[in-house]
Write a protein that holds these residues in place. Sequence first.
Motif: not given
Length: 483
Positions: A29-31, A33-40, A464-470
Amino acid sequence: MAKTTNIAVVSIPAFSHQASIVGFCKRLVHLHDHFHVTCIFPTIDAPIPATLAMLESLPSNIDYTFLPPVQKQDLPQNASSLVLVQTAVSYSMPSFRDLLRSLVSTTSFAALVADPFTNEAVEIAKGEFNLLSYIYFPISAMTMSLLLHLPKLHQQVLCEYKDHKEAIQIPGCLPLQGHDLPSDFQDRSCVDYELILQRCKRLPLADGFLVNSFYEMEKGTLEALQEHCKGSNNNNSCVYLVGPIIQTEQSSESKGSECVRWLEKQRPNSVLYVSFGSGCTLSQQQLNELAFGLELSGQNFLWVLKAPNDSADGAYVVASNDDPLKFLPNGFLERTKGHGYVVTSWAPQTQILGHTSTGGFLTHCGWNSALESIVLGVPMVAWPLFAEQGMNVVLLNEGLKVALRPKINENGVVEREEIAKVIKGVMVGEEGNEIRGRIEKLKDAAADALKEDGSSRMALYQFGTQMENVGKCLSYSLMEVTK
């Protein structure tokens, strides 16, 4: 403004794994910054106190939830820590499914990232929710290669691994003796090995793999892993080396710790730090030999002491409440007063390893500890106790040559004379200087991997870029559905 990309991560109820995956999330998320992560987090009895303390410093775009606790009394009695943890994870899967359903129904999720030993969650995420799913390995690329190839190795080697006469060759790795394979592999008829084998068979389900290592340290292994994935059934899945990921934050407790104040009074590079991590324990006999070996070496030491246990992983799930000091040899504290310091609870490991007074690290070589020693440039006495630690030692001792390994006698004990010998080998003399020079170069390589154009930062950026595209595709799909 970029749309939020949501991912979930799931770990096992063990602090070392939780700390590593949370460190990965922070870096992600530092790299991006528009990611949101939920840790389970699956849980046994109650959340781990060290985990709760670690979660206090999360950035706003990471949140967490603990699944309803599995009670230890409901788990198999007298089972190994691996069986307890894996059974607790399995019992937690219905709760995980319900939580994931809730998350996916309210937010467009891009992917799941799972610990290798929670890969039941990958089956759920892919099979029921059609999510991209990745495995995050908090261990070395070398161990990841072993786990990917274990189903094939299981068929190739018909005897117990420790009885196999020839060296075992895992693609991209140093040759291994059977006794250096993980401790849970040493009895192929036991439930521990069967559990691991089952989970290894699920690994090809993943769409990619993230590993807490870096290219400059495990280049050959990465290349072998990439080649394996190209030829496998998992659609040319990618392998990302995104480490070294270690804990670096200093808590208020660590800044005022007495052992750090004691270090301030010592000469540069004069102290051996002794710690077997959060879960490892020594037998009473081995604890005695270590105490006498420290004394015999004549070197200054800072020892994080735990009560003895005949099981090497005796503190992995539940730590002892006994006072460790009462298990030391008579007169040990008096005889070592002035050049030894014993800690009986928590110690700020990265702060100790980074201190100018610390000149060596006697460690069980859990991967987190090994990486911390590399990042901070501290030569090691490598003393594996369980899990994949023997493989880590082969890499550190034979491959990278930044550690010395003590010899074990025929009764499975490292004797005091041998302990004193390897301590002095690391702390003083020509051999110690050569190790120090090599680990300084590795320290620089680790730092370079994390720079803006470094190998690990670029790998994390690509992931991260791959996740953004998804995430964009999911948003577009939702717009089409709601038209």
